[in-house]
Design an enzyme around this catalytic site. Structure first.
Site, mmCIF file in Angstrom:
data_model
loop_
_atom_site.group_PDB
_atom_site.id
_atom_site.type_symbol
_atom_site.label_atom_id
_atom_site.label_comp_id
_atom_site.label_asym_id
_atom_site.label_seq_id
_atom_site.Cartn_x
_atom_site.Cartn_y
_atom_site.Cartn_z
ATOM 1 N N TYR A 97 0.852 -1.185 0.000
ATOM 2 C CA TYR A 97 0.000 0.000 0.000
ATOM 3 C C TYR A 97 0.892 1.241 0.000
ATOM 4 C CZ TYR A 97 -3.865 3.073 0.372
ATOM 5 O OH TYR A 97 -4.774 4.045 0.057
ATOM 6 N N SER A 149 -6.554 11.233 -3.102
ATOM 7 C CA SER A 149 -7.174 10.020 -3.649
ATOM 8 C C SER A 149 -8.449 10.339 -4.417
ATOM 9 C CB SER A 149 -7.545 9.072 -2.509
ATOM 10 O OG SER A 149 -6.412 8.709 -1.807
ATOM 11 N N SER A 205 -0.307 13.031 0.116
ATOM 12 C CA SER A 205 0.146 12.054 1.108
ATOM 13 C C SER A 205 -0.389 10.674 0.769
ATOM 14 C CB SER A 205 -0.255 12.473 2.513
ATOM 15 O OG SER A 205 -1.643 12.436 2.676
ATOM 16 N N CYS A 206 -1.555 10.596 0.168
ATOM 17 C CA CYS A 206 -2.082 9.314 -0.276
ATOM 18 C C CYS A 206 -2.744 9.507 -1.626
ATOM 19 C CB CYS A 206 -3.087 8.731 0.705
ATOM 20 S SG CYS A 206 -3.622 7.100 0.195
ATOM 21 N N PRO A 207 -2.380 8.838 -2.684
ATOM 22 C CA PRO A 207 -1.345 7.804 -2.730
ATOM 23 C C PRO A 207 0.093 8.311 -2.608
ATOM 24 C CG PRO A 207 -2.453 8.020 -4.876
ATOM 25 C CD PRO A 207 -3.113 8.960 -3.947
#
Lengths: 395, 82
Positions: A192, A293, B18-20
């Protein structure tokens, strides 16, 4: 009255349309489809054979009565002249436009993927494709299944991990796990991408006997054998290559053309959500190039930020993510982070899995905005800034 | 094989991600790059330096430099394997 034109009738476009005061704004939503799909439900259609009957509802029923809904595909948006054109050559003028078109999967970007997609479907495109994948999994008798993302950038970053864990659970239920090898592919240096959650998720994959191939960037799939080749020059032989396809922004021509990037994503200011370089245009959700995201929670929070700005209030998007992860063993967790706060560790629990399942049920009324006080409370309570510093998230 | 003279320098701004995370942006730039190209990656995620090193080692590309500045981390990567 200010004319607000919302292009796209997904979660973000619908929530924004319902959030605007009908006494101040004349709101029109233009969507390519008459039906609104609850996209996270495709996962369970593909890996559990779940019914798709409750995954879609007519968009018209989800919008306030004062909102005008037009079912048309938009082909051109002239941001200089404040006007757009549809495939049927209708023209609409606006005072403010909000682009919320989402993205579409595009198998053609990876050689060989179109042929495999035709055969086994995928779980990021449509209900029919997810049902096709379920049939392919149901017919699988043993061998190697490789599952992963075909490009570094996909919607819903936890979905590859959910896919491989649900495949493992399915094969165990069917008594086929012993005859099967499961390989998880990722272009990242670990299972991940966000380290804090990898520390929780990677051991789960290993405990279930799933092989992890890191830094494996898919270059092409052999149309006949299913073998996957990486940009780094490695080859992985497999019987069932379940690859999440690349995506691209909607096929719309923009004026000026420079507002979109190579993937046709809108260049969007990461806090104000205004389209860069033009006036009176916002973008939200998957359609943007925001460094966060691509997930429903982003579209939801971004819709609120745009609604407040249209009301003349100051509002900024924090980059907040809150993406659920199903561990396929009755437990769930969330990937929680923001622009300012790195992803925090969040322990898998049964409660968190229940919350993911509950979202599927409350989704339709949440589009109307009736649950906003609950969401405000919940997101404040689970803010990554609060959870950082060693504490793990509470539900 | 690409001529050195055709090599391009690309700036990839992944600040705030930070994400992804910045490694996504680096991997996307790698897909579009050709041999000899230089990618300059900007990020703010503290996990970026070890990720860039691990990624470059496995993909057989070269880390020219990684520098932590006051407001950002800057990594320069030369593409050797494409």
């Amino acid at each position: 009255m200010e004319r607000v034109l919302i292009v796209g009738a997904g979660a973000g476009g619908t929530m924004l349309a319902n959030a605007l005061d009908p006494r101040r704004f004349e709101v029109t939503v233009i969507g390519a489809s008459a039906d609104h799909l609850f996209q996270p439900g495709l996962l369970y259609v593909a890996f559990r054979g779940a019914s798709a009957r409750r995954l879609a509802r007519p968009e018209r029923q989800l919008l306030r009565r004062s909102v005008r809904f037009v079912q048309e595909a938009v082909t051109r948006i002239d941001l200089n002249r404040h006007s757009l054109t549809t495939a049927a050559q209708q023209q609409f003028d606006y005072d403010t436009v909000v682009i919320a078109t989402g993205v579409v999967t595009d198998r053609a970007q990876i050689p060989g993927l179109a042929a495999w997609g035709e055969r086994i479907g995928d779980y990021h495109s449509t209900v029919a494709e997810a049902q096709k994948l379920w049939r392919a999994l149901a017919a699988f008798r043993g061998g190697t299944i490789a599952l992963g993302q075909s490009t570094p950038l996909i919607k819903c970053p936890p979905s590859p991990i959910e896919g491989i864990l649900l495949t493992d659970a399915l094969l165990r239920r069917r008594g086929r796990r012993a005859q099967s090898k499961l390989v998880f592919l990722t272009p990242y240096p670990r299972a991940y991408p966000a380290e804090a959650m990898n520390a929780i998720l990677e051991p789960v994959l290993r405990a279930r006997g799933i092989e992890i191939r890191t830094v494996f960037d898919v270059d092409q799939v052999d149309a006949a054998s299913g073998a996957i080749r990486s940009l780094e020059g490695d080859t992985l032989a497999c019987d069932l290559p379940i690859l999440i396809p690349p995506f691209a922004g909607a096929a719309i021509t923009y004026e000026p053309a420079g507002v979109v990037d190579n993937d046709r994503l809108l260049k969007t200011d990461k806090t104000t959500l205004r389209v860069q370089g033009v006036e009176h245009a916002f973008a939200l959700g998957d359609a943007t190039n925001l460094p966060t995201s691509k997930a429903g929670v982003g579209a939801h929070l971004e819709a609120k930020v745009i609604a407040r700005q249209l009301n003349g209030e100051a509002a900024a998007f924090s980059g907040r993510t809150h993406c659920p992860v199903d561990l396929a063993d009755g437990r769930g967790t969330f990937v929680i982070g923001s622009y300012a706060a790195a992803v925090v560790p969040c322990r898998p629990t049964r409660m968190r899995h229940w919350m993911k399942m509950a979202m599927a049920r409350i989704y339709w009324i949440s589009l109307r905005g009736w649950l906003e006080p609950m969401f405000d409370w919940y997101f404040a309570r689970t803010a990554p800034e609060k959870l950082a510093g060693g504490a793990t998230a509470r539900p | 094989m690409a001529n050195e003279a055709d090599a391009q320098k690309t700036l990839v701004d992944a600040r705030g991600s930070s994400c992804p995370g910045p490694i996504t942006d680096l991997a996307m730039a790698y897909r579009r790059a050709k041999k000899g190209d230089v990618i300059e990656l900007w990020g703010t995620d503290p996990g970026m330096p070890p990720d860039v090193k691990a990624w470059a080692e496995k993909t057989h590309n070269e880390v020219v430099s990684i520098e932590t500045q006051a407001d950002k981390i800057v990594a320069v990567v030369r593409i050797l394997n494409r």
